[in-house]
Design an enzyme around this catalytic site. Structure first.
Site, PDB file in Angstrom:
ATOM      1  NE  ARG A 330      82.582  39.908  15.941  1.00 38.84           N
ATOM      2  CZ  ARG A 330      83.451  40.775  14.909  1.00 38.84           C
ATOM      3  NH1 ARG A 330      82.857  41.305  13.639  1.00 38.84           N
ATOM      4  NH2 ARG A 330      84.555  40.960  15.419  1.00 38.84           N
ATOM      5  CB  SER A 472      93.362  43.943  16.245  1.00 39.67           C
ATOM      6  OG  SER A 472      92.346  43.028  15.046  1.00 39.67           O
ATOM      7  CG  ASP A 620      86.484  50.588  11.221  1.00 45.54           C
ATOM      8  OD1 ASP A 620      87.701  50.333  11.196  1.00 45.54           O
ATOM      9  OD2 ASP A 620      85.173  49.820  11.192  1.00 45.54           O
ATOM     10  CE  LYS A 647      91.403  49.254  10.983  1.00 42.21           C
ATOM     11  NZ  LYS A 647      91.084  48.442  11.839  1.00 42.21           N
ATOM     12  NE  ARG A 692      84.337  51.830   7.445  1.00 43.17           N
ATOM     13  CZ  ARG A 692      83.093  51.012   7.580  1.00 43.17           C
ATOM     14  NH1 ARG A 692      82.478  52.411   7.259  1.00 43.17           N
ATOM     15  NH2 ARG A 692      82.713  49.884   7.909  1.00 43.17           N
TER      16      ARG A 692
END
Ligand code: S3P
Length: 740
Positions: A330, A472, A620, A647, A692
Site C-alpha cells: 500500500r 476480504s 494468513d 490462498k 507460508r
C-alpha cells in the site's frame, strides 16, 4: 550420425566460434572425423598443427565432401559465396547449420543459392562470442551454459532440427527456437546496438584526443562500457550491414531516448534523469540476478530450493522480522498516487512487494530504492500514471493484482495483469464483479475467473454500496481504491472485520475515510498528500517464530517492532487461548499503526475450538497455527475458514497432507480442519510453492523426532527474504539445498 555421433563434421571458418566448435566436438567425441576450411593458409596449417581438425582446406568444397554435418562459422557476408562453392559437393543427407549473428541475411543468401532450401538446413546462432578472435582463441567450453538460438525455416526437417539441437545441448548449451525475424529484432537490441555504441564511443574519443591522452585517465567505467569495441571489425561490419533494418529501428529508438536525456540535462530536469536511472538500475539489477540465478521476481521461482531441518533446538534472542507485506504494497500504491515525495522505511524487499513496485515503475513513477528497506517514491498525483509498456507481471502476489484491479479500472489507459502459475489459479472475479458494478470494463479469464485480468481504460466510475460476500481486505481495498476516482461515494460493508491498512494509510495521506462499524466509505475526486511511512515488522512473518518458540521447550524470544493492528492479531489471541505465553511490551503507535515488541516463551499448548470471529484476523497464520495444534494436547478444530482453500495453495489440504506425512492425525473438512495433537515424526513434505506452508513445516522440526525435508521453498522470498538466516540465528537447525 549414429548413436549421437557424426561421421564427419566440416567446419567452414576456423575463428573463435568455428575452432571452439571443433574443440568441443573433439573433446566430447561427437564426430568420427572433423575437417575445416579457412581462407588463410596460415590458419589452416595452425588448425591442423594444434589438432582442432584432422585436415583443413582453403577450398570449402574439399572440406564438406562426405560430411553429414556442415557448420558455417565464417563472417556472415561470405555465406552466399561459401554455399555456392560447396553446393555440388554436399552429401545428400548433410545437415547445414551456422553460427552467424544475423539470420535474415543468411537465409536470404541460402535461398539465392538453393532456391528451395535443403531439408537439412537449420540456421542457428550461439550467443557466446567474445572480443577475442582467431583459431587460437577457441575454447572447448565456449558454449557451455550459453544460449543457442535456432531459427528453423519452413523447409527444415524436424529430424535435422533435433540433431542440431542435440549437438548444442551435448556442448552444454541451452537451446531456444524462434522465427528468423524475431531473432534479428531481439539481437539488434541486445547485441548489435551495444556493439555499435562501443565502437562509436571509442572512435569518437580517440579522434578527439590526438595522442589518446585521455585514455590514460579513463577508469573502470570506460573499460566496462567499451570492452566490446575490441571485437573483430570485419565480423561486426558484416553484422551491422546484415541486420540493417532491425538495427536502424533499434538505433532510432535509442537516438530519441538519448535526445530526451540531453534535454533533461540541459533543462536541469532532475526528476526526469532520476526516472531514467532508477528504471535502468532496477532493470540492470534484475538482469544481473537473472544471470546469477538469484532472487528477484520471475527468476527466483525457477530455482528449486529445499529446506532440511534437523529436529530439536529452541528459539532465543531478539529478532526483527522483515516489514509488513500488506503495508509495503500500500505504501507504494498510495505514495505513487500522492502529490510529492513519500519516504518509506522498513519496506519489505520481498518479491510480492517488489512486483507492486515494478508495476508502478512501469507506469512511469520514479521510485528510488529499495535500499536497506528505504524507498523514496516521487508521486505523480491521482491523474499522473502512464500506460505500462506491456502486461503488468504480479508474480505470486494476489494483493498486487486485486488492489491494482481497482486502481487500473479508473485509468485512462488499457492494461493487462498476469501472474505466476499459483496466482494464475486464484479467483479474481471477487474483485472484478464489484468493479464492474462501478462501471469498470474488466475481464478475467476462463470459467473460474482467474488471471490474466484485462482492463479497458477511459471509464468514468461511479460510487456504489457494496456488501462483500466474503471477508476480504483485498476486495475491500480494490473497491475503495477505485472509489478515489469514482463519482460520489463508494461504500463497502464487510461481513467480518478484515485488515484495515488501506483505510489507515489513506488517512495518513490526508484522504478522508469514514468508518461506521463494518462500513467504510470514501468520496471520489480528492488528492493524496505525500507522507512518511515506517513499516512495522510483519506479524504474519512473526507468527512462525511465535509458534516455534511456543512449541520448542526452553525457548524465550523477543520479536521487535511487530505491527499489532487489531485486525491482524488473531494469531496472538489464538495462541493465548491454546495456553501460549506471549507478552506485549513497549506498545506504541507508529505512523497510524500500533506496534509492540512481543516476548514468547515456550508453553504447554492445548487443543481448542478456534472461535470463527478470529478467522479473518489470523487468515494468513493458519499454516503456522496448525503446527501449534499438532504439538498441542488434544484436539483443535477450525471451522469457517474455506478462504484458506484459495490462498497461494489450498492451505487446508496441503497442510493436512504434510501433517499426515509427519504422523499427525489431521482431517480436512470443507471449511477447516480437525487436528489431534501428537508426536511429529520425520518426513519429506511438499510446500506446493506456498511460502507460508514452507516456513510452517520448518518450525515443526523444533518438536519433531527426526529431520523434516521441505520441497519447493523458493517462494519464501515472496514475503520473507532471508527467512533461513534469521531462523538459524534464532536457533532453528535449518539448511538450504539449491538445485538448478
Ligand atoms: C491481504 C489480505 C488477505 C491476506 C493477504 C494480504 C491484504 O487476503 O490473506 O495475504 O494485504 O489485503 P484476502 O483479502 O484474500 O483475505
Amino acid at each position: 550420425m549414429s548413436g549421437g555421433r557424426f561421421r564427419k563434421v566440416a567446419i567452414i571458418g576456423l575463428g573463435l566460434i568455428g575452432s571452439s566448435f571443433a574443440r568441443a566436438l573433439r573433446d566430447l567425441d561427437l564426430a568420427a572425423e572433423i575437417t575445416g576450411s579457412a581462407r588463410s593458409q596460415k590458419t589452416c596449417a595452425l588448425a591442423e598443427e594444434i589438432g582442432v581438425v584432422s585436415q583443413s582446406f582453403r577450398n570449402p568444397a574439399d572440406a564438406v565432401r562426405g560430411a553429414d554435418l556442415v557448420f558455417l562459422a565464417m563472417p556472415v557476408e561470405s555465406t552466399e559465396a561459401v554455399l555456392r562453392a560447396i553446393k555440388d559437393d554436399l552429401a545428400p543427407d548433410a545437415i547445414i547449420t551456422d553460427g552467424g549473428s544475423t539470420k535474415g541475411n543468411v537465409v536470404a543468401a541460402a535461398r539465392r543459392v538453393f532456391g528451395a532450401l535443403p531439408r537439412g538446413f537449420v540456421p542457428g546462432h550461439p550467443i557466446a562470442g567474445s572480443e577475442q578472435s582467431g583459431v587460437l582463441a577457441g575454447r572447448p567450453d565456449l558454449f557451455a551454459r550459453h544460449k543457442v538460438i535456432l531459427t528453423p525455416v519452413p523447409e527444415s526437417a524436424p529430424e535435422a532440427v533435433a540433431k542440431v539441437r542435440a549437438i548444442w545441448q551435448a556442448m552444454g548449451a541451452e537451446v531456444l527456437e524462434m522465427p528468423v525475424e524475431r531473432h534479428d529484432a531481439v539481437l539488434a537490441r541486445t547485441s548489435h546496438l551495444p556493439h555499435l555504441l562501443a565502437f562509436s564511443l571509442v572512435d569518437t574519443l580517440a579522434r578527439e584526443s590526438e595522442n589518446l591522452d585521455i585514455f590514460r585517465y579513463a577508469a573502470g567505467g570506460f573499460r566496462d562500457f567499451t570492452r566490446i569495441a575490441a571485437s573483430d571489425p570485419v565480423m561486426w561490419r558484416d553484422i551491422f550491414r546484415g541486420n540493417k533494418t532491425a538495427l536502424l529501428s533499434a538505433l532510432d529508438h535509442f537516438t530519441d531516448d538519448l535526445a530526451m536525456l540531453r534535454r533533461a540535462i540541459e533543462q536541469d530536469d532532475s526528476e526526469g534523469l532520476l526516472g531514467v536511472f532508477t528504471r535502468a538500475k532496477a532493470a540492470r539489477d534484475h538482469f544481473t540476478h537473472m544471470l546469477a540465478g538469484t532472487a528477484y521476481a520471475k527468476t527466483m521461482k525457477q530455482k528449486d530450493i529445499e529446506y532440511r531441518v534437523q529436529p530439536g533446538g529452541k528459539l532465543a534472542g531478539a529478532v526483527r522480522v522483515p516489514g509488513d507485506k500488506s503495508i509495503s504494497h500500500r505504501s507504494i500504491m498510495l505514495g505513487s498516487l500522492a502529490d510529492g515525495v513519500t519516504e518509506v522505511t522498513g519496506f519489505l524487499e520481498g518479491e510480492d512487494a517488489l512486483a507492486t513496485l515494478q508495476a508502478f515503475r512501469d507506469m512511469g513513477v520514479v521510485i528510488e530504492g529499495p535500499h536497506d528497506g528505504e524507498v523514496r517514491i516521487h508521486g505523480v498525483g491521482v491523474t499522473g500514471l502512464k500506460p505500462p509498456p506491456g502486461p503488468i507481471y504480479c508474480g505470486n502476489s494476489g494483493t498486487s493484482m486485486r488492489l491494482l484491479s481497482g486502481i487500473l479500472s479508473a485509468q485512462s489507459f488499457d492494461s493487462v495483469m498476469t501472474g505466476d502459475p499459483s496466482l494464475s489459479k486464484r479467483p479474481m472475479e471477487r474483485v472484478a464483479k464489484p468493479l464492474r458494478q462501478m462501471g469498470a470494463e474488466i475481464q478475467t479469464t476462463g470459467e473460474r475467473g482467474t488471471p490474466p485480468v484485462t482492463i479497458k481504460g477511459g471509464r468514468q466510475l461511479k460510487g456504489i454500496h457494496y456488501d462483500m460476500p466474503v471477508a476480504s481486505a483485498q476486495v475491500k481495498s480494490g473497491v475503495l481504491l477505485a472509489g478515489l476516482w469514482a463519482e460520489g461515494e463508494t461504500v463497502v460493508t464487510e461481513p467480518a472485520p478484515t485488515r484495515d491498512h488501506t483505510e489507515r494509510m489513506l488517512r495518513g495521506f490526508g484522504y478522508e475515510v469514514s468508518v461506521a462499524g463494518p462500513t467504510v466509505a470514501v468520496r471520489g475526486g480528492g488528492r493524496l498528500r505525500a507522507t512518511r511511512i515506517d513499516v512495522p515488522a510483519d506479524i504474519s512473518s512473526a507468527a512462525f517464530f511465535m509458534v516455534g518458540a511456543s512449541i520448542a521447550p526452553g525457548s524465550d524470544i523477543t520479536l521487535q517492532h511487530v505491527g499489532i493492528n487489531p485486525t491482524r492479531i488473531g494469531v496472538i489471541n489464538i495462541l493465548r487461548a491454546m495456553g501460549g505465553d506471549l507478552t506485549l511490551l513497549n506498545e506504541r503507535e507508529v505512523g497510524g499503526e500500533p506496534v509492540a515488541d512481543i516476548r514468547i516463551r515456550s508453553a504447554r499448548l492445548k487443543g481448542i475450538r478456534i472461535p470463527e470471529d478470529q478467522v479473518p484476523l489470523a487468515i494468513d497464520e493458519f499454516p503456522a497455527l496448525f503446527i501449534a495444534a499438532a504439538c498441542a494436547e488434544g484436539e483443535t478444530v477450525l471451522t469457517g475458514a474455506e478462504e484458506l482453500r484459495v490462498k497461494e495453495s489450498d492451505r487446508i489440504q496441503v497442510m493436512a497432507d504434510g501433517l499426515a506425512i509427519l504422523g499427525i492425525d489431521a482431517r480436512p473438512t470443507p471449511d477447516g480442519i480437525v487436528i489431534q495433537g501428537g508426536q511429529l515424526g520425520a518426513g519429506r513434505v511438499v510446500s506446493h510453492g506456498d511460502h507460508r506452508i514452507a516456513m510452517s513445516f520448518a518450525m515443526a522440526a523444533l518438536r519433531a523426532s527426526g529431520p523434516i525435508e521441505i520441497e519447493d521453498c523458493a517462494n519464501v522470498a515472496t514475503s520473507f527474504p532471508d527467512f533461513t538466516g534469521i531462523a538459524r540465528r534464532a536457533g532453528l537447525l535449518v539448511s538450504v539445498q539449491e538445485k538448478d
